[in-house]
Motif scaffolding. Structure first.
Motif, PDB file in Angstrom:
ATOM      1  N   LEU A 154       0.838  -1.209   0.000  1.00 20.02           N
ATOM      2  CA  LEU A 154       0.000   0.000   0.000  1.00 20.02           C
ATOM      3  C   LEU A 154       0.876   1.264   0.000  1.00 20.02           C
ATOM      4  O   LEU A 154       0.447   2.319  -0.435  1.00 20.02           O
ATOM      5  CB  LEU A 154      -0.905  -0.033   1.242  1.00 20.02           C
ATOM      6  N   PHE A 155       2.107   1.116   0.471  1.00 22.01           N
ATOM      7  CA  PHE A 155       3.038   2.254   0.474  1.00 22.01           C
ATOM      8  C   PHE A 155       3.644   2.490  -0.908  1.00 22.01           C
ATOM      9  O   PHE A 155       4.491   3.347  -1.084  1.00 22.01           O
ATOM     10  CB  PHE A 155       4.171   2.027   1.491  1.00 22.01           C
ATOM     11  N   ASN A 156       3.228   1.680  -1.866  1.00 23.20           N
ATOM     12  CA  ASN A 156       3.785   1.804  -3.211  1.00 23.20           C
ATOM     13  C   ASN A 156       2.796   2.493  -4.151  1.00 23.20           C
ATOM     14  O   ASN A 156       2.912   2.386  -5.361  1.00 23.20           O
ATOM     15  CB  ASN A 156       4.121   0.409  -3.745  1.00 23.20           C
ATOM     16  N   ARG A 157       1.810   3.177  -3.585  1.00 22.18           N
ATOM     17  CA  ARG A 157       0.792   3.809  -4.407  1.00 22.18           C
ATOM     18  C   ARG A 157       0.750   5.309  -4.184  1.00 22.18           C
ATOM     19  O   ARG A 157       0.647   5.773  -3.045  1.00 22.18           O
ATOM     20  CB  ARG A 157      -0.591   3.248  -4.065  1.00 22.18           C
ATOM     21  N   GLU A 158       0.819   6.048  -5.303  1.00 20.92           N
ATOM     22  CA  GLU A 158       0.552   7.477  -5.204  1.00 20.92           C
ATOM     23  C   GLU A 158      -0.935   7.647  -4.930  1.00 20.92           C
ATOM     24  O   GLU A 158      -1.726   6.751  -5.226  1.00 20.92           O
ATOM     25  CB  GLU A 158       0.897   8.158  -6.529  1.00 20.92           C
ATOM     26  N   ARG A 159      -1.309   8.815  -4.410  1.00 21.76           N
ATOM     27  CA  ARG A 159      -2.732   9.012  -4.079  1.00 21.76           C
ATOM     28  C   ARG A 159      -3.606   8.872  -5.328  1.00 21.76           C
ATOM     29  O   ARG A 159      -4.658   8.241  -5.286  1.00 21.76           O
ATOM     30  CB  ARG A 159      -2.935  10.385  -3.423  1.00 21.76           C
ATOM     31  N   SER A 160      -3.137   9.422  -6.454  1.00 26.83           N
ATOM     32  CA  SER A 160      -3.948   9.357  -7.679  1.00 26.83           C
ATOM     33  C   SER A 160      -4.138   7.897  -8.124  1.00 26.83           C
ATOM     34  O   SER A 160      -5.183   7.533  -8.663  1.00 26.83           O
ATOM     35  CB  SER A 160      -3.292  10.168  -8.792  1.00 26.83           C
ATOM     36  N   GLU A 161      -3.141   7.079  -7.863  1.00 24.35           N
ATOM     37  CA  GLU A 161      -3.262   5.671  -8.239  1.00 24.35           C
ATOM     38  C   GLU A 161      -4.244   4.932  -7.340  1.00 24.35           C
ATOM     39  O   GLU A 161      -4.977   4.049  -7.789  1.00 24.35           O
ATOM     40  CB  GLU A 161      -1.893   4.989  -8.166  1.00 24.35           C
ATOM     41  N   LEU A 162      -4.264   5.326  -6.077  1.00 25.79           N
ATOM     42  CA  LEU A 162      -5.243   4.714  -5.173  1.00 25.79           C
ATOM     43  C   LEU A 162      -6.663   5.142  -5.553  1.00 25.79           C
ATOM     44  O   LEU A 162      -7.602   4.361  -5.446  1.00 25.79           O
ATOM     45  CB  LEU A 162      -4.968   5.133  -3.726  1.00 25.79           C
ATOM     46  N   GLU A 163      -6.778   6.392  -6.018  1.00 22.45           N
ATOM     47  CA  GLU A 163      -8.098   6.848  -6.474  1.00 22.45           C
ATOM     48  C   GLU A 163      -8.584   5.973  -7.624  1.00 22.45           C
ATOM     49  O   GLU A 163      -9.723   5.522  -7.642  1.00 22.45           O
ATOM     50  CB  GLU A 163      -8.018   8.322  -6.926  1.00 22.45           C
ATOM     51  N   GLU A 164      -7.679   5.717  -8.548  1.00 20.71           N
ATOM     52  CA  GLU A 164      -8.048   4.847  -9.678  1.00 20.71           C
ATOM     53  C   GLU A 164      -8.431   3.458  -9.190  1.00 20.71           C
ATOM     54  O   GLU A 164      -9.375   2.855  -9.690  1.00 20.71           O
ATOM     55  CB  GLU A 164      -6.868   4.703 -10.645  1.00 20.71           C
ATOM     56  N   TYR A 165      -7.659   2.981  -8.235  1.00 19.19           N
ATOM     57  CA  TYR A 165      -7.939   1.646  -7.676  1.00 19.19           C
ATOM     58  C   TYR A 165      -9.351   1.609  -7.092  1.00 19.19           C
ATOM     59  O   TYR A 165     -10.135   0.701  -7.388  1.00 19.19           O
ATOM     60  CB  TYR A 165      -6.896   1.302  -6.613  1.00 19.19           C
ATOM     61  N   PHE A 166      -9.672   2.618  -6.283  1.00 23.19           N
ATOM     62  CA  PHE A 166     -11.005   2.603  -5.657  1.00 23.19           C
ATOM     63  C   PHE A 166     -12.103   2.707  -6.715  1.00 23.19           C
ATOM     64  O   PHE A 166     -13.123   2.020  -6.626  1.00 23.19           O
ATOM     65  CB  PHE A 166     -11.117   3.717  -4.605  1.00 23.19           C
ATOM     66  N   LEU A 167     -11.881   3.547  -7.728  1.00 21.87           N
ATOM     67  CA  LEU A 167     -12.885   3.633  -8.800  1.00 21.87           C
ATOM     68  C   LEU A 167     -13.050   2.271  -9.480  1.00 21.87           C
ATOM     69  O   LEU A 167     -14.158   1.842  -9.783  1.00 21.87           O
ATOM     70  CB  LEU A 167     -12.480   4.706  -9.821  1.00 21.87           C
ATOM     71  N   SER A 168     -11.898   1.585  -9.659  1.00 28.90           N
ATOM     72  CA  SER A 168     -11.945   0.302 -10.374  1.00 28.90           C
ATOM     73  C   SER A 168     -12.685  -0.783  -9.577  1.00 28.90           C
ATOM     74  O   SER A 168     -13.151  -1.759 -10.147  1.00 28.90           O
ATOM     75  CB  SER A 168     -10.526  -0.179 -10.712  1.00 28.90           C
ATOM     76  N   ILE A 169     -12.776  -0.602  -8.262  1.00 29.56           N
ATOM     77  CA  ILE A 169     -13.535  -1.609  -7.496  1.00 29.56           C
ATOM     78  C   ILE A 169     -14.908  -1.054  -7.091  1.00 29.56           C
ATOM     79  O   ILE A 169     -15.557  -1.543  -6.160  1.00 29.56           O
ATOM     80  CB  ILE A 169     -12.759  -2.122  -6.247  1.00 29.56           C
ATOM     81  N   GLY A 170     -15.308   0.008  -7.805  1.00 33.11           N
ATOM     82  CA  GLY A 170     -16.672   0.526  -7.609  1.00 33.11           C
ATOM     83  C   GLY A 170     -16.851   1.347  -6.347  1.00 33.11           C
ATOM     84  O   GLY A 170     -17.963   1.494  -5.835  1.00 33.11           O
ATOM     85  N   GLU A 171     -15.757   1.914  -5.841  1.00 36.26           N
ATOM     86  CA  GLU A 171     -15.840   2.754  -4.643  1.00 36.26           C
ATOM     87  C   GLU A 171     -15.526   4.208  -4.992  1.00 36.26           C
ATOM     88  O   GLU A 171     -14.953   4.497  -6.033  1.00 36.26           O
ATOM     89  CB  GLU A 171     -14.830   2.265  -3.588  1.00 36.26           C
ATOM     90  N   LYS A 172     -15.890   5.104  -4.082  1.00 40.98           N
ATOM     91  CA  LYS A 172     -15.617   6.532  -4.311  1.00 40.98           C
ATOM     92  C   LYS A 172     -14.120   6.809  -4.170  1.00 40.98           C
ATOM     93  O   LYS A 172     -13.442   6.231  -3.313  1.00 40.98           O
ATOM     94  CB  LYS A 172     -16.371   7.375  -3.276  1.00 40.98           C
ATOM     95  N   LYS A 173     -13.665   7.758  -4.994  1.00 41.24           N
ATOM     96  CA  LYS A 173     -12.209   7.949  -4.993  1.00 41.24           C
ATOM     97  C   LYS A 173     -11.674   8.662  -3.748  1.00 41.24           C
ATOM     98  O   LYS A 173     -10.495   8.561  -3.432  1.00 41.24           O
ATOM     99  CB  LYS A 173     -11.744   8.648  -6.282  1.00 41.24           C
ATOM    100  N   PHE A 174     -12.565   9.347  -3.000  1.00 35.69           N
ATOM    101  CA  PHE A 174     -12.044  10.035  -1.794  1.00 35.69           C
ATOM    102  C   PHE A 174     -11.502   9.062  -0.751  1.00 35.69           C
ATOM    103  O   PHE A 174     -10.808   9.456   0.183  1.00 35.69           O
ATOM    104  CB  PHE A 174     -13.101  10.961  -1.180  1.00 35.69           C
ATOM    105  N   LYS A 175     -11.814   7.788  -0.926  1.00 39.17           N
ATOM    106  CA  LYS A 175     -11.258   6.789   0.015  1.00 39.17           C
ATOM    107  C   LYS A 175      -9.729   6.796  -0.015  1.00 39.17           C
ATOM    108  O   LYS A 175      -9.072   6.447   0.977  1.00 39.17           O
ATOM    109  CB  LYS A 175     -11.774   5.398  -0.315  1.00 39.17           C
ATOM    110  N   ALA A 176      -9.186   7.222  -1.144  1.00 36.29           N
ATOM    111  CA  ALA A 176      -7.723   7.307  -1.252  1.00 36.29           C
ATOM    112  C   ALA A 176      -7.180   8.282  -0.211  1.00 36.29           C
ATOM    113  O   ALA A 176      -6.145   8.032   0.412  1.00 36.29           O
ATOM    114  CB  ALA A 176      -7.323   7.736  -2.653  1.00 36.29           C
ATOM    115  N   ILE A 177      -7.897   9.384  -0.013  1.00 35.00           N
ATOM    116  CA  ILE A 177      -7.461  10.368   0.992  1.00 35.00           C
ATOM    117  C   ILE A 177      -7.509   9.738   2.377  1.00 35.00           C
ATOM    118  O   ILE A 177      -6.581   9.875   3.174  1.00 35.00           O
ATOM    119  CB  ILE A 177      -8.349  11.636   0.964  1.00 35.00           C
ATOM    120  N   GLN A 178      -8.605   9.009   2.620  1.00 38.45           N
ATOM    121  CA  GLN A 178      -8.721   8.370   3.943  1.00 38.45           C
ATOM    122  C   GLN A 178      -7.575   7.396   4.182  1.00 38.45           C
ATOM    123  O   GLN A 178      -6.959   7.394   5.252  1.00 38.45           O
ATOM    124  CB  GLN A 178     -10.067   7.644   4.049  1.00 38.45           C
TER     125      GLN A 178
END
Ligand code: SAH
Length: 339
Positions: A4-28
């Motif tokens: 999880l430490f290998n992800r930029e925030r924008s990449e986590l946003e994409e990840y959450f979108l790809s699993i059908g979740e809101k992208k603000f979870k990346a901030i959390q």
């Protein structure tokens, strides 16, 4: 499995979108990892169980392990064991203005600079961005401190691991990450010209340091094999391009080797090479390594060299020495040490 430490925030946003979740979870997630320093995914209490389980399935949060810690006056050195049992080192330094960490970027190094201990182990592999981030996290945790600046000057040539270094910088620089300001991040390179040019395009406000160490090709060829690929002329061209594109001052590093590159002639040639450029020269007293053919320049010689550059109108400082007692100074780090 990826960290999880290998992800930029924008990449986590994409990840959450790809699993059908809101992208603000990346901030959390970033807030848990880097602000609250909570690394057990099940403790991310504002994220629902089902998503936590999914995160746990897709990512690890295991940190690299510190297996040895050495302490000197205002410096500490850490030996880390990586997941695959490779070893790297990092150094913590206390200054009046804050606390800095010198991180490694690779296991071993292929640049083979004659005077540097780190190059004695050939490169085994690049470090992943998370393995560099984790050096900082583990040190902050162990010492209970907040690190305010980072120098990428440990083992390895950072521009030979470009993509991971860029990712590392973006993660620690993120306002929801470790919040280390770009102006507090310094990358030092032996002079990989195409990558310096690429870095100039990135619009990162980081500090760039160039290991020059000699003012002529004849001398630099003897000290740094990289010069046979990118000679001084080519390197100066890249530095000028970098200065023009970024308007950021560049640091020129110059290690002071007794009777090798410390003559007044060398100082004058160096001054001529750098005249008029927005650079400052960092003179580094040589730290002893196993390369017995090199000795540190005498104090008077370093001062004379310094004065000559000053008289020629250059900005110059002599680098403060840290950590040579615990082999933690510039050029003394290695990864092969065992406990
Ligand atoms: N690969 C990067 C980072 C290297 S370490 C680079 O080449 O810039 C940071 C600085 O320490 C470099 O300028 C490096 O040339 C210098 N250095 C290497 N060995 C040294 C030694 N034994 N004493 C002092 N400085 C050294």
């Amino acid at each position: 499995m990826d960290s999880l430490f290998n992800r930029e925030r924008s990449e986590l946003e994409e990840y959450f979108l790809s699993i059908g979740e809101k992208k603000f979870k990346a901030i959390q997630v970033f807030e848990w990892l880097y602000e609250k320093k909570v690394w057990n995914i099940q403790e991310f209490s504002n994220i629902k169980k089902e998503v936590r389980d999914r995160l746990e399935k897709d990512f690890t949060t295991t940190l690299i392990k510190c297996v040895k810690r050495q302490v000197d006056k205002d410096v500490k050195k850490y030996l880390f064991e990586l997941q695959d049992k490779n070893y790297i080192e990092a150094v913590l330094m206390y200054h009046d203005y804050g606390i800095s960490v010198c991180v490694s970027s690779e296991v071993g190094c292929n640049m083979a600079c004659k005077f540097c201990e780190s190059g004695r182990q050939k490169k085994v592999r690049n470090l992943e961005a998370n393995e560099i981030v984790e050096q900082i996290l583990v040190i902050e945790e162990m010492e209970n401190v907040r690190i305010s600046s980072v120098v990428i000057m440990g083992i390895g040539e950072p521009l030979d691991n470009y993509d991971n270094i860029r990712r590392f910088i973006r993660i620690i620089n993120d306002a929801k990450g470790l919040k280390i300001g770009a102006r507090h991040i310094t990358l030092s390179t032996c002079g990989l010209v195409p990558k310096i040019k690429e870095l100039a395009q990135e619009q990162l406000q980081i500090n760039l340091a160039i290991s020059l160490h000699a003012p002529t090709d004849e001398l630099r060829n003897k000290l740094m094999p990289v010069n046979k690929v990118y000679n001084i002329d080519t390197l100066m061209g890249a530095i000028k391009e970098y200065l023009q594109l970024t308007s950021r001052r560049v640091t020129i590093e110059y290690v002071m080797l007794n009777n090798v590159n410390d003559s007044i002639d060398c100082a004058k040639t160096l001054a001529h090479l750098l005249k008029g450029l927005n650079v400052y020269v960092n003179l580094i007293p040589y730290n002893e390594t196993n390369a017995k053919e090199f000795k540190r320049s005498k104090k008077e010689t370093i001062l004379k060299f310094y004065d000559t550059l000053k008289k020629e109108g250059l900005n110059v400082i002599i680098r403060r020495e840290f950590g040579s007692k615990i082999d933690g100074a510039c050029g003394q780090l290695r990864g092969s040490e065992r406990i």
